[in-house]
Design an enzyme around this catalytic site. Structure first.
Site, mmCIF file in Angstrom:
data_model
loop_
_atom_site.group_PDB
_atom_site.id
_atom_site.type_symbol
_atom_site.label_atom_id
_atom_site.label_comp_id
_atom_site.label_asym_id
_atom_site.label_seq_id
_atom_site.Cartn_x
_atom_site.Cartn_y
_atom_site.Cartn_z
ATOM 1 N N ARG A 126 13.023 19.427 9.043
ATOM 2 C CA ARG A 126 11.697 19.431 8.399
ATOM 3 C C ARG A 126 10.621 19.149 9.440
ATOM 4 O O ARG A 126 10.929 18.744 10.567
ATOM 5 C CB ARG A 126 11.634 18.378 7.283
ATOM 6 C CG ARG A 126 11.763 16.952 7.788
ATOM 7 C CD ARG A 126 11.545 15.895 6.716
ATOM 8 N NE ARG A 126 11.646 14.552 7.305
ATOM 9 C CZ ARG A 126 11.378 13.426 6.678
ATOM 10 N NH1 ARG A 126 11.011 13.437 5.400
ATOM 11 N NH2 ARG A 126 11.482 12.259 7.288
ATOM 12 N N VAL A 130 11.256 8.295 8.928
ATOM 13 C CA VAL A 130 10.093 7.701 9.598
ATOM 14 C C VAL A 130 10.406 6.230 9.895
ATOM 15 O O VAL A 130 10.092 5.712 10.979
ATOM 16 C CB VAL A 130 8.843 7.829 8.691
ATOM 17 C CG1 VAL A 130 7.637 7.163 9.335
ATOM 18 C CG2 VAL A 130 8.549 9.289 8.365
ATOM 19 N N HIS A 132 2.804 15.442 4.693
ATOM 20 C CA HIS A 132 3.775 16.482 4.365
ATOM 21 C C HIS A 132 3.244 17.888 4.629
ATOM 22 O O HIS A 132 2.059 18.157 4.466
ATOM 23 C CB HIS A 132 4.167 16.366 2.886
ATOM 24 C CG HIS A 132 4.633 14.987 2.512
ATOM 25 N ND1 HIS A 132 5.742 14.408 3.091
ATOM 26 C CD2 HIS A 132 4.134 14.063 1.654
ATOM 27 C CE1 HIS A 132 5.911 13.187 2.579
ATOM 28 N NE2 HIS A 132 4.935 12.958 1.716
ATOM 29 N N THR A 154 -27.323 -12.870 14.043
ATOM 30 C CA THR A 154 -26.488 -11.714 14.384
ATOM 31 C C THR A 154 -27.222 -10.843 15.402
ATOM 32 O O THR A 154 -26.606 -10.146 16.200
ATOM 33 C CB THR A 154 -26.108 -10.891 13.136
ATOM 34 O OG1 THR A 154 -27.261 -10.259 12.607
ATOM 35 C CG2 THR A 154 -25.440 -11.746 12.089
ATOM 36 N N LYS A 179 -22.154 -9.413 13.757
ATOM 37 C CA LYS A 179 -22.762 -8.072 13.838
ATOM 38 C C LYS A 179 -21.654 -7.051 13.973
ATOM 39 O O LYS A 179 -20.746 -7.200 14.788
ATOM 40 C CB LYS A 179 -23.681 -8.034 15.070
ATOM 41 C CG LYS A 179 -24.674 -6.901 15.055
ATOM 42 C CD LYS A 179 -25.699 -7.059 13.966
ATOM 43 C CE LYS A 179 -27.126 -7.039 14.458
ATOM 44 N NZ LYS A 179 -28.078 -7.422 13.418
ATOM 45 N N PHE A 222 15.778 13.918 6.199
ATOM 46 C CA PHE A 222 15.790 12.766 5.290
ATOM 47 C C PHE A 222 16.846 13.038 4.236
ATOM 48 O O PHE A 222 16.650 13.904 3.366
ATOM 49 C CB PHE A 222 14.395 12.591 4.671
ATOM 50 C CG PHE A 222 14.221 11.314 3.904
ATOM 51 C CD1 PHE A 222 14.402 10.073 4.512
ATOM 52 C CD2 PHE A 222 13.865 11.337 2.568
ATOM 53 C CE1 PHE A 222 14.233 8.896 3.807
ATOM 54 C CE2 PHE A 222 13.689 10.160 1.850
ATOM 55 C CZ PHE A 222 13.876 8.932 2.475
HETATM 56 O O1 LIG Z 1 11.207 9.489 6.358
HETATM 57 C C1 LIG Z 1 10.998 9.394 5.134
HETATM 58 N N1 LIG Z 1 11.031 8.175 4.545
HETATM 59 C C2 LIG Z 1 10.829 7.991 3.210
HETATM 60 O O2 LIG Z 1 10.866 6.844 2.703
HETATM 61 C C3 LIG Z 1 10.557 9.146 2.439
HETATM 62 N N2 LIG Z 1 10.296 9.342 1.131
HETATM 63 C C4 LIG Z 1 10.101 10.679 0.949
HETATM 64 O O3 LIG Z 1 9.805 11.240 -0.138
HETATM 65 N N3 LIG Z 1 10.257 11.328 2.134
HETATM 66 C C5 LIG Z 1 10.524 10.399 3.075
HETATM 67 N N4 LIG Z 1 10.742 10.505 4.409
#
Ligand SMILES: O=c1[nH]c(=O)c2[nH]c(=O)[nH]c2[nH]1
Length: 299
Positions: free
Chosen positions: A182, A230, A259, A63, A18, A165
């Site tokens: 950024r 990231v 973004h 269930t 469930k 980046f």
């Molecule tokens: O931190 C990031 N990693 C990526 O792999 C990536 N690719 C992208 O276009 N911008 C970013 N920023």
């Protein structure tokens, strides 16, 4: 020789249950009331597949009964933590029905927080604070130990600087500029698994991982911390989670890179130094990392 044609397929996995069983536990401690609201998915796998193959329902725990079991166990056992409640459910189904081979329970907790807008905690009023949704997954096979995973999802965070980046690979389609300042906005999903449950404080472990993810994202309140990608930020958070919570054996984090673009205001003769930004939910980067602890290294 029989004319019967041998089938070339096998029933790999049979699970049924469930989904979306919602229930709230209300506990009174004098004037002070406590609540826990959860949404539970239950799944059972039976040792025979005759229900699927022959239409024989003898072994099937309906269930509907699974749903009722969730309600009844809330009354009987209470929900101390979703992880403990998940283990209680697994144990119940395995002990009650010898034909049940595996139980799988997924639970999400509604993020109610005690109301404190006056500076004092209210005794019986709450506010939904969907900062992050806590969830868990508990799986137990007959004769096996419960396998408990915990996690957080939907934790959306944004910082307006200390992210960049640069130095990435280029080809003829690359247009992305290199930036050292950024926005960084993401909605964190994280799930981890414990390999030791004895003495484990589930609430504390979740709070610890949450704080680690937020610390690595944001850094100290007055200065922040620079993120070169990231990827690197999530790696540092996962590494630290292993260090601070020794019971974690594996962890995954997913961070979409949502973004924000600087809107071109030059056609109006206006300068825009990242003061007017365009949120672009899609497309978004999607960055994932799963890590396992080296079997022998318990930090
Ligand atoms: O931190 C990031 N990693 C990526 O792999 C990536 N690719 C992208 O276009 N911008 C970013 N920023």
């Amino acid at each position: 020789m029989s004319n019967e044609v041998k089938t070339e397929f096998i029933e790999e996995k049979t699970m049924y249950g469930k989904n979306g069983v919602r229930v709230l536990q209300h506990r009174r401690e004098g004037k002070v009331h406590h609540i826990k609201e959860v949404e539970v998915n239950t799944e059972l796998s039976l040792s025979s597949k005759k229900d699927y193959i022959d239409g024989d329902n003898n072994d099937v725990v309906p269930t509907d009964t699974q749903k009722n079991t969730v309600y009844a166990l809330v009354r009987e056992k209470g929900i101390r933590t979703i992880e403990q409640f998940g283990m209680d459910l697994c144990k119940h189904f395995l002990e009650t029905h010898s034909q049940v081979h595996t139980v799988n329970v997924y639970i999400e907790e509604a993020p109610w927080r005690r109301l404190d807008h006056t500076g004092r905690e209210h005794v019986h009023a709450f506010i939904l604070n969907p900062e992050a949704i806590r969830f868990c997954q508990v799986t137990q096979r007959r004769y096996g130990k419960p396998c408990v995973s915990a996690g957080l999802k939907g934790m959306k965070v944004l910082k307006t600087t200390k992210s960049g980046f640069v130095g990435f690979a280029r080809d003829k389609y690359t247009t992305l500029p290199e930036v050292t300042d950024r926005f960084f906005c993401t909605t964190v999903y994280s799930k981890w698994t414990y390999d030791e449950l004895l003495g484990l404080d589930f609430d504390r472990a979740v709070e610890t991982v949450k704080a680690i993810i937020l610390d690595n994202f944001a850094g100290p309140p007055d200065t922040g911390v620079y993120s070169p990608s990231v990827q690197n930020t999530m790696y540092l958070a996962q590494k630290q989670s292993f260090q601070k919570v020794p019971q974690i054996s594996e962890i995954e984090i997913v961070m979409p890179n949502s973004h924000y673009f600087t809107i071109d205001l030059s056609k109006f003769g206006m300068e825009n130094k990242d003061e007017v930004m365009l949120p672009a939910e899609k497309p978004a980067g999607n960055i994932k990392l799963s890590m396992k602890r080296h079997p022998k290294s318990k930090l």
